[in-house]
Design an enzyme around this catalytic site. Sequence first.
Site, PDB file in Angstrom:
ATOM      1  N   ASP A 170       0.886  -1.166   0.000  1.00 32.22           N
ATOM      2  CA  ASP A 170       0.000   0.000   0.000  1.00 32.22           C
ATOM      3  C   ASP A 170       0.923   1.214   0.000  1.00 32.22           C
ATOM      4  O   ASP A 170       1.549   1.528   1.012  1.00 32.22           O
ATOM      5  CB  ASP A 170      -0.891  -0.043   1.255  1.00 32.22           C
ATOM      6  CG  ASP A 170      -1.703   1.236   1.447  1.00 32.22           C
ATOM      7  OD1 ASP A 170      -1.646   2.124   0.570  1.00 32.22           O
ATOM      8  OD2 ASP A 170      -2.397   1.336   2.477  1.00 32.22           O
ATOM      9  N   LYS A 221       2.700  11.099  -3.462  1.00 29.00           N
ATOM     10  CA  LYS A 221       1.630  10.446  -4.206  1.00 29.00           C
ATOM     11  C   LYS A 221       0.709  11.463  -4.887  1.00 29.00           C
ATOM     12  O   LYS A 221       0.161  11.192  -5.942  1.00 29.00           O
ATOM     13  CB  LYS A 221       0.826   9.578  -3.231  1.00 29.00           C
ATOM     14  CG  LYS A 221      -0.182   8.667  -3.893  1.00 29.00           C
ATOM     15  CD  LYS A 221      -0.764   7.746  -2.850  1.00 29.00           C
ATOM     16  CE  LYS A 221      -1.860   6.867  -3.373  1.00 29.00           C
ATOM     17  NZ  LYS A 221      -2.352   5.968  -2.326  1.00 29.00           N
ATOM     18  N   GLU A 234      -7.260   0.445  -4.451  1.00 28.86           N
ATOM     19  CA  GLU A 234      -7.285   0.351  -2.985  1.00 28.86           C
ATOM     20  C   GLU A 234      -8.622  -0.174  -2.449  1.00 28.86           C
ATOM     21  O   GLU A 234      -8.624  -1.071  -1.591  1.00 28.86           O
ATOM     22  CB  GLU A 234      -6.950   1.714  -2.377  1.00 28.86           C
ATOM     23  CG  GLU A 234      -5.474   2.068  -2.552  1.00 28.86           C
ATOM     24  CD  GLU A 234      -5.177   3.551  -2.418  1.00 28.86           C
ATOM     25  OE1 GLU A 234      -6.066   4.305  -1.990  1.00 28.86           O
ATOM     26  OE2 GLU A 234      -4.047   3.952  -2.743  1.00 28.86           O
ATOM     27  N   ASP A 248     -12.963   5.648   2.633  1.00 27.59           N
ATOM     28  CA  ASP A 248     -11.546   5.737   2.980  1.00 27.59           C
ATOM     29  C   ASP A 248     -11.194   7.161   3.420  1.00 27.59           C
ATOM     30  O   ASP A 248     -11.096   8.071   2.598  1.00 27.59           O
ATOM     31  CB  ASP A 248     -10.723   5.316   1.743  1.00 27.59           C
ATOM     32  CG  ASP A 248      -9.220   5.320   2.014  1.00 27.59           C
ATOM     33  OD1 ASP A 248      -8.791   5.868   3.047  1.00 27.59           O
ATOM     34  OD2 ASP A 248      -8.473   4.774   1.192  1.00 27.59           O
TER      35      ASP A 248
END
Length: 625
Positions: free
Chosen positions: A24, A90, A191, A215
């Site tokens: 991850d 990211k 994800e 999330d």
Amino acid sequence: MALININLKSGTVDKERDIVVGIDLGTTNSLVAYIKDGQPVCVADTTGKNTLVPSVLHFDTVHTEGGIVVGDVAKEKLVTDPQNTIYSVKRLMGKSYKDVSGFENYFGYTIIDAPDEETLVKIRVRDTFYTPVELSSFILKELKTRIETTLGQPITKAVITVPAYFNDSQRQATRDAGKLAGLDVLRIVNEPTAAALAYGLDRNTEGGETIAVFDLGGGTFDISILQIQDGIFEVLSTHGDTFLGGDDFDRVLIDFWLKQQNIPNDLIFNDKEFGQTIRLAAEKAKKALSTEGVFETHVRGYNLTITREEFDILITLLVERTIESCKKALADAKLKTSDIQSVVMVGGSTRVPLVKKRVAEFFGKPVFDNINPDEVVALGAAIQADVLAGNQRDVLLIDITPLSLGIETVGGLMDVIIPRNSKIPTKAARQYTTSVDGQKNLKVAVYQGERDLVAHNRKLGEFVLRGIPPMPAGLPKIDIAFYLDADGILRVKAKELRSNVEQEVKMKSSYGLSDEEMAMMLIDSIQNAESDMRARALLEARNEANNVVLAAEKFIVQNTAILSDEEMALTKELTEKLRQTVAGDSKDAINAAMEELNTYTTPLAHRALDANIAEAMKGKPINAE
Ligand code: AMP
């Protein structure tokens, strides 16, 4: 064609199965997991407790590979050495400068302005320019080292997760980062899909199931609606807020304390140490309130307190914003809350009781929250990795394309259109343009392989798209589409969208290649990843610099009336300096010269624009009311 198992050390195709890890790669934290005795587990640090690796890098003054640290140690440098500490990489993956403009202030480090809209961002640390791919590769290397140390064996294969909304270039950037870290990336997995796998939601789906994955991390929020049918996941919709998360909870709590104690707002900026201490105290309070009713601490003689009820009121509006996103995601998927069978919680901030309560209330059912929300994505990635390693016999492997397919772009670079391991049949397309004014023909050369330069890959064929109407360079829009069928037949179509000129050819991919030869191509690409990346970075810097030189020359010719002699001379001098660096082979020198020229000419360009507008407006009649 099923997955080939390659031993990167010996260069042979393995008959035995080996460990494929799940990663991850997060905005705030990253984790690596694998299957141990049939169960997915995340790998912890040497203390055995902490499985999170902060996605933060610090560059020491000694500018060598050894001078780069990743994780907790780097995180501490965020306060003491922000210029040389990189976080949230990211957010920059596969992005152009235009994509992030407006948010530059969010990043405490230097992001380089680019002259055009397509150029991907670079980050400058002292005199070196890095791409987000390189920076992510350092994080991946850290995770690789962590698991190799734990297991006492080399690890070369991984599954990496990305947000469901990542586009092709962000996914490709993630693959490239993996390759650069010495990892063969078998699959990029969404994800939310990974989180659903961790809860085994793909298994209890007689007749299919529709789920929501909520999330909420430290800085980002996503909601994804997925349809699971016969073990296949389809993303129906996603929504979210790229600047909403637990950090905002901390912020409202700090504001509350500042008011409670009559502390002037600007103290947290003027007194960095105080700012950091109160920030840490707020996060501590927030976490404590997830299980307790009240929190109290002392900072610099101030008695700071907060109850769960007060905290809930503070964050209500923020939580409601996540619910608004859920409504939009449902609307996009044309579903009602009652159509959702399961709701999965992901991200550290879903530990906040109000978040859980409100989400359960909205969907009208209890949420899945018994797996650690920080680890759930990595654990699911490990399950997917294990399936790909062939260790779970009850799961069928689907047909995939064993090598990437792409075309040659300026400078002999390989531009991947269909990445390897894509399910087949598949189709994908990208847009290109011309590089020369008035260009009428475009050569489309198709290659197969994993190396960055086409010269190292396998050429499948080429054709010429003729009859493009003459236009300035960069204006034509040429769509190149690849259609790959289940037999490995590749149909390539090129079409200029402004004039509809098109051309199509068919070729056979992987024709005459043995498994061993394919394996060798992969091994080659990983072993040469660093030198390939350097070659690519140099070629890209040269291409970009050539465009900047052309633009600067045009600018000088067009604005002789506006620029002073001195400005003209300096612009010419900096342009000439850039031209000279292009002849050399240092990408950092090229990038530095480009930055210098851009910084100097940007205000001149603004002035020229204003002057040109004023000129154009002169004498134009303005309608009276
Ligand atoms: P992630 O990006 O998923 O790692 O989430 C990190 C965020 O979760 C940070 O804002 C943390 O402060 C927050 N967090 C972690 N543990 C807790 C907790 N027990 N209660 C509330 N928030 C938490």
